[in-house]
Design a protein around this motif. Structure first.
Motif, PDB file in Angstrom:
ATOM      1  N   VAL A 209       0.829  -1.202   0.000  1.00  0.00           N
ATOM      2  CA  VAL A 209       0.000   0.000   0.000  1.00  0.00           C
ATOM      3  C   VAL A 209       0.868   1.258   0.000  1.00  0.00           C
ATOM      4  O   VAL A 209       0.639   2.204  -0.773  1.00  0.00           O
ATOM      5  N   MET A 210       1.872   1.265   0.856  1.00  0.00           N
ATOM      6  CA  MET A 210       2.733   2.438   0.940  1.00  0.00           C
ATOM      7  C   MET A 210       3.528   2.633  -0.347  1.00  0.00           C
ATOM      8  O   MET A 210       3.781   3.769  -0.772  1.00  0.00           O
ATOM      9  N   THR A 212       2.457   1.810  -3.382  1.00  0.00           N
ATOM     10  CA  THR A 212       1.516   2.369  -4.351  1.00  0.00           C
ATOM     11  C   THR A 212       1.290   3.855  -4.103  1.00  0.00           C
ATOM     12  O   THR A 212       1.251   4.665  -5.029  1.00  0.00           O
ATOM     13  N   VAL A 213       1.136   4.218  -2.828  1.00  0.00           N
ATOM     14  CA  VAL A 213       0.940   5.627  -2.486  1.00  0.00           C
ATOM     15  C   VAL A 213       2.175   6.449  -2.852  1.00  0.00           C
ATOM     16  O   VAL A 213       2.070   7.563  -3.382  1.00  0.00           O
ATOM     17  N   ALA A 214       3.366   5.879  -2.583  1.00  0.00           N
ATOM     18  CA  ALA A 214       4.601   6.600  -2.895  1.00  0.00           C
ATOM     19  C   ALA A 214       4.767   6.800  -4.397  1.00  0.00           C
ATOM     20  O   ALA A 214       5.291   7.830  -4.843  1.00  0.00           O
ATOM     21  N   ARG A 216       2.476   7.346  -6.475  1.00  0.00           N
ATOM     22  CA  ARG A 216       1.524   8.368  -6.943  1.00  0.00           C
ATOM     23  C   ARG A 216       1.507   9.555  -5.976  1.00  0.00           C
ATOM     24  O   ARG A 216       0.455  10.137  -5.701  1.00  0.00           O
ATOM     25  N   ASP A 217       2.664   9.914  -5.500  1.00  0.00           N
ATOM     26  CA  ASP A 217       2.729  10.990  -4.528  1.00  0.00           C
ATOM     27  C   ASP A 217       2.323  12.329  -5.128  1.00  0.00           C
ATOM     28  O   ASP A 217       1.678  13.149  -4.472  1.00  0.00           O
ATOM     29  N   GLN A 219       0.172  12.845  -7.687  1.00  0.00           N
ATOM     30  CA  GLN A 219      -1.282  12.884  -7.830  1.00  0.00           C
ATOM     31  C   GLN A 219      -1.964  13.056  -6.483  1.00  0.00           C
ATOM     32  O   GLN A 219      -2.943  13.805  -6.350  1.00  0.00           O
ATOM     33  N   LEU A 220      -1.447  12.369  -5.461  1.00  0.00           N
ATOM     34  CA  LEU A 220      -2.041  12.494  -4.134  1.00  0.00           C
ATOM     35  C   LEU A 220      -1.875  13.905  -3.602  1.00  0.00           C
ATOM     36  O   LEU A 220      -2.811  14.478  -3.024  1.00  0.00           O
ATOM     37  N   SER A 221      -0.693  14.481  -3.819  1.00  0.00           N
ATOM     38  CA  SER A 221      -0.473  15.855  -3.372  1.00  0.00           C
ATOM     39  C   SER A 221      -1.394  16.822  -4.096  1.00  0.00           C
ATOM     40  O   SER A 221      -1.982  17.728  -3.490  1.00  0.00           O
TER      41      SER A 221
END
Length: 345
Positions: A209-210, A212-214, A216-217, A219-221
């Motif tokens: 999970v981390m 995947t989040v990293a 797309r940092d 896009q998340l930001s």
């Protein structure tokens, strides 16, 4: 006098023995040494619990004592400096290592001296300082028992109470040993070992999970920034939104009343539209002919009204018939007419 000699002798012997015993007791309590000694200094990052008079040992044998504790004035940052007295018969190598250790479970400390590497037979001069790189502070029991915190969180209250009881018994000296304590800890943590696969799976999933989040940092930001801007805009327009909600409520009430009033006429109109559609379907040929002729007729009407918003009509001629009394057939009498040169004829 002869009668008093025996009691006085006994009193003198008793007093001498008492003084000697007291001296031994005092020297034992204060860790006082005998013979010639040499003074040294040692720098430590932490000397909590160490007091003047604590022993200095080499390989477990007492060779001196602590004579003073203070802050060093020869370093850039605060460093504790301990003054030591060591028997002159025990030379210290230049690579000597000084470590503060626990003397007992009550919390008393002592300074343990060990030989380091690279001394090459050189001895430490009297009054020299053992640098900070060659010393180690005592073990911090707060940190040690803080390491039990994750274990306490995973255990049941009964297991925590049992483990705490064993720890208290060991440090109070009322029973049990460290080996027994570690045995109980091992038995209590065996249940955690059985859940190793589950814990590993959770960690692997969290890693995925981390990751995947990293990946797309950005896009998340961007999403977080856009959401923040959206919420800020809503906060700024909260008064207008509140007023619009009230207006929408009034509109909904008015629309409901309008639909209620127009329901019956609307039903009748829908019914008549059904009849109209039926009539148009029955007159399909007539409607088609009308649609074909309508363009040419509209074109003629448009040219007639080209001079303004009116139509001009001209009477070119008129005729009629009159039946006279006593006559069998009607006679045609011209009513009037225009000349052939009149406009439109």
């Amino acid at each position: 006098m002869r009668g008093l000699a025996a009691p006085l002798t006994k009193l003198a012997v008793f007093a001498l023995v008492t003084v000697l015993a007291s001296y031994v007791l005092v020297t034992t309590i204060t860790n006082a040494g005998y013979g010639e000694s040499l003074g040294y200094r040692a720098q430590f990052s932490d000397v909590a619990g160490l007091v003047e008079g604590d022993e200095v040992r080499i390989a477990g044998v007492r060779v001196g004592q602590v004579t003073g504790i203070g802050l060093s004035d020869r370093t850039e940052r605060p460093v504790a400096e301990v003054s030591l007295e060591v028997d002159a018969e025990v030379p210290l190598p230049t690579s000597v290592q000084a470590t503060i250790r626990y003397r007992n479970l009550v919390g008393q400390r002592y300074v343990a001296l060990t030989e380091g590497e690279g001394s090459a037979g050189a001895t430490l001069a009297e009054g020299a300082t053992i640098p900070l790189a060659q010393t180690r502070p005592a073990l911090d029991l707060t940190t040690l028992f803080g390491g039990f915190q994750p274990l306490f969180q995973a255990l049941s209250p009964q297991d925590v109470n049992r483990l705490s009881y064993e720890v208290i018994q060991v440090f109070q000296g009322e029973g049990g040993t460290v080996e027994s304590l570690l045995g109980h800890v091992a038995s209590l943590t065996s249940s955690l070992a059985d859940k190793d696969a589950v814990i590993g799976s959770v960690i692997d999933n969290l890693t995925t999970v981390m990751g995947t989040v990293a990946a797309r940092d950005e896009q998340l930001s961007s999403l977080v920034v856009s959401l923040q801007q959206f919420v800020s805009g809503l906060a700024q327009d909260r008064d207008a939104i509140f007023d619009s909600l009230q207006t929408i409520d009034g509109l909904a009430v008015s629309t409901a009343g309008l639909l209620e009033d127009a329901r019956a006429p609307l039903a009748a109109d829908v019914e008549q539209l059904g009849s109209l559609a039926g009539n148009l379907a029955d007159s399909g040929d007539v409607l088609e002919e009308f649609l074909q002729l309508a363009p040419s007729k509209i074109d003629l009407i448009t040219r007639t009204a080209v001079n303004g918003s009116w139509f001009n009509f001209y009477l070119c001629g008129a005729s009629g018939s009159v039946t006279l009394p006593g006559s069998a057939e009607p006679s045609t009498v011209p009513a009037g007419g225009l000349s052939s040169g009149a406009r439109g004829c």
